[in-house]
Design a protein around this motif. Structure first.
Motif, PDB file in Angstrom:
ATOM      1  N   ILE A   1       4.151  -3.523 -47.320  1.00  0.00           N
ATOM      2  CA  ILE A   1       3.753  -4.812 -46.729  1.00  0.00           C
ATOM      3  C   ILE A   1       4.367  -4.990 -45.348  1.00  0.00           C
ATOM      4  N   ILE A   2       5.665  -4.716 -45.236  1.00  0.00           N
ATOM      5  CA  ILE A   2       6.374  -4.960 -43.976  1.00  0.00           C
ATOM      6  C   ILE A   2       5.990  -3.938 -42.913  1.00  0.00           C
ATOM      7  N   THR A   3       5.969  -2.640 -43.280  1.00  0.00           N
ATOM      8  CA  THR A   3       5.676  -1.612 -42.268  1.00  0.00           C
ATOM      9  C   THR A   3       4.217  -1.644 -41.818  1.00  0.00           C
ATOM     10  N   SER A   4       3.302  -2.013 -42.719  1.00  0.00           N
ATOM     11  CA  SER A   4       1.891  -2.095 -42.314  1.00  0.00           C
ATOM     12  C   SER A   4       1.684  -3.232 -41.325  1.00  0.00           C
ATOM     13  N   SER A   5       2.343  -4.365 -41.566  1.00  0.00           N
ATOM     14  CA  SER A   5       2.236  -5.476 -40.609  1.00  0.00           C
ATOM     15  C   SER A   5       2.923  -5.131 -39.292  1.00  0.00           C
ATOM     16  N   LEU A   6       3.995  -4.352 -39.379  1.00  0.00           N
ATOM     17  CA  LEU A   6       4.666  -3.891 -38.161  1.00  0.00           C
ATOM     18  C   LEU A   6       3.735  -2.992 -37.354  1.00  0.00           C
ATOM     19  N   ALA A   7       2.990  -2.133 -38.046  1.00  0.00           N
ATOM     20  CA  ALA A   7       2.038  -1.261 -37.365  1.00  0.00           C
ATOM     21  C   ALA A   7       0.932  -2.079 -36.706  1.00  0.00           C
ATOM     22  N   PHE A   8       0.478  -3.141 -37.363  1.00  0.00           N
ATOM     23  CA  PHE A   8      -0.559  -3.995 -36.791  1.00  0.00           C
ATOM     24  C   PHE A   8      -0.059  -4.753 -35.561  1.00  0.00           C
ATOM     25  N   THR A   9       1.228  -5.066 -35.536  1.00  0.00           N
ATOM     26  CA  THR A   9       1.781  -5.892 -34.462  1.00  0.00           C
ATOM     27  C   THR A   9       1.587  -5.270 -33.091  1.00  0.00           C
ATOM     28  N   ARG A  10       1.498  -3.950 -33.021  1.00  0.00           N
ATOM     29  CA  ARG A  10       1.350  -3.290 -31.725  1.00  0.00           C
ATOM     30  C   ARG A  10       0.075  -3.726 -31.011  1.00  0.00           C
TER      31      ARG A  10
ATOM     32  N   VAL B   1       5.702   4.564 -26.373  1.00  0.00           N
ATOM     33  CA  VAL B   1       6.940   4.327 -27.118  1.00  0.00           C
ATOM     34  C   VAL B   1       6.750   3.213 -28.138  1.00  0.00           C
ATOM     35  N   VAL B   2       6.121   2.109 -27.719  1.00  0.00           N
ATOM     36  CA  VAL B   2       5.895   0.990 -28.643  1.00  0.00           C
ATOM     37  C   VAL B   2       5.000   1.416 -29.796  1.00  0.00           C
ATOM     38  N   PHE B   3       3.948   2.189 -29.480  1.00  0.00           N
ATOM     39  CA  PHE B   3       3.055   2.655 -30.540  1.00  0.00           C
ATOM     40  C   PHE B   3       3.814   3.493 -31.554  1.00  0.00           C
ATOM     41  N   LEU B   4       4.673   4.373 -31.071  1.00  0.00           N
ATOM     42  CA  LEU B   4       5.435   5.231 -31.968  1.00  0.00           C
ATOM     43  C   LEU B   4       6.442   4.439 -32.793  1.00  0.00           C
ATOM     44  N   VAL B   5       7.172   3.540 -32.134  1.00  0.00           N
ATOM     45  CA  VAL B   5       8.207   2.771 -32.828  1.00  0.00           C
ATOM     46  C   VAL B   5       7.600   1.904 -33.926  1.00  0.00           C
ATOM     47  N   PHE B   6       6.434   1.304 -33.634  1.00  0.00           N
ATOM     48  CA  PHE B   6       5.834   0.393 -34.605  1.00  0.00           C
ATOM     49  C   PHE B   6       5.003   1.113 -35.653  1.00  0.00           C
TER      50      PHE B   6
END
Length: 336
Positions: A267-276, A228-233
């Motif tokens: 910028i924001i969504t790529s960093s969000l993807a990295f946060t996982r 779920v976290v992987f998908l959300v981020f």
């Protein structure tokens, strides 16, 4: 006549935002994923295919985290590391992008077989370690093959006095290659794994509800939370990538405001993807009782070893003092 779009505000936002986010994620991710690997090495026996896939997922996250210092420096000073490092780091990100989703898909399928196809799972149990290793190698090889465009076309280029690390395609194949590359990330790296996960976990949920076996619910908590976290981020970034690709293929002209909004979104969504990368271990700690217990055991054993070494050191120091005072009483006058 095209309007000149000044993006100084976007660059300034990136200089502040990216180093802050990536520094926090880097520290938390390195600590967390290292703990995951340590528990498998020192405390946990690898007993199932899921254990092998989770171990590979932690390695995949660590590989991606190694690129974060370079990304943070790039956001402030531009790309100062040359073309070879540009190719390497672009490739490392893409390998992790694919392998992370593929390993989560493998986990979902393994859980489906173990719970829904329990009879078949018993027959495969003796060869589970062998099959999991073969599948893991295949995932890494497939991910590397999908990364070939990044290694071929990534270059360090000079734009407005600043070097950038970008994929530069030849003019005659620009739309075709870039479109296929971006769509491959969205379809192979998100859509197909997502559909397989939804199918597997929907059947698993139905089976557990019928069986009323709540012990299996506990075993699934970590896996479901990870997915779920992987998908959300990752979903927001995949959507932005899809929209950017369709705009590119249809040669859609954007206004300066729209272009800036797209840049902010990337910028924001790529960093969000990295946060996982740093969230997977957190989920282990909060959801996985076994993992939490093993981390506490590791900390206690480390504390015991530290106390033991300290006591040995103190005892040795006392012994040396007694020996010194008994053999030469005058040496004390020369010490501070």
């Amino acid at each position: 006549m095209h309007e000149i779009c000044e993006k100084d505000d976007v660059r300034e936002f990136s200089r502040i935002y990216q180093p802050c986010i990536y520094s926090v994620v880097f520290v938390l991710g390195i600590v967390g994923n290292t703990l995951v690997l340590a528990t498998y090495i020192y405390y946990r026996r690898i007993q199932s295919m899921t254990d092998v896939f989770l171990l590979n997922l932690a390695l995949s996250d660590l590989f991606l985290l190694m690129t974060f210092p370079f990304i943070a420096i790039n956001s402030v000073h531009g790309w100062i590391f040359g073309t070879a490092m540009c190719k390497l780091l672009q490739g490392m990100y893409t390998i992790n992008f694919y392998s992370g989703f593929l390993f989560l898909t493998c986990i979902s399928i393994d859980r489906y077989i173990m719970i829904v196809r329990a009879t078949s799972a018993r027959k495969l149990r003796l060869k589970a370690a062998y099959y999991s290793k073969i599948i893991s190698v295949a995932v890494w090889i497939f991910s590397i093959l999908l990364t070939i465009p990044q290694y071929v076309y990534s270059n360090s280029i000079l734009r407005e006095g600043v070097y950038l690390c970008r994929m530069i395609f030849p003019e005659d194949v620009t739309k075709t290659v870039k479109g296929l590359t971006n769509f491959a990330q969205v379809i192979l790296g998100f859509v197909i794994p997502f559909l397989l996960m939804v199918f597997c976990y929907s059947i698993i949920t139905k089976t557990l509800l019928v069986a009323r076996n709540f012990g299996k619910h506990k075993a699934l908590k970590v896996i479901i939370a990870l997915v779920v976290v992987f998908l959300v981020f990752q979903l927001p970034y995949s959507v932005v990538m899809f929209l950017e690709t369709t705009d590119f293929l249809w040669s859609r002209q954007m206004s300066c405001t729209e272009s800036k909004q797209r840049d902010y979104a990337i910028i924001i969504t790529s960093s969000l993807a990295f946060t996982r990368c740093c969230l997977n271990p957190v989920l282990y700690a909060f959801v996985g009782v076994k993992f939490r217990r093993e981390v506490l055991l590791m900390m206690k054993s480390a504390g015991c070893r530290a106390r033991s070494e300290t006591l040995k050191h103190l005892e040795g120091h006392r012994t040396s003092k007694r020996y010194s005072s008994s053999t030469n009483m005058d040496t004390s006058s020369f010490t501070l």
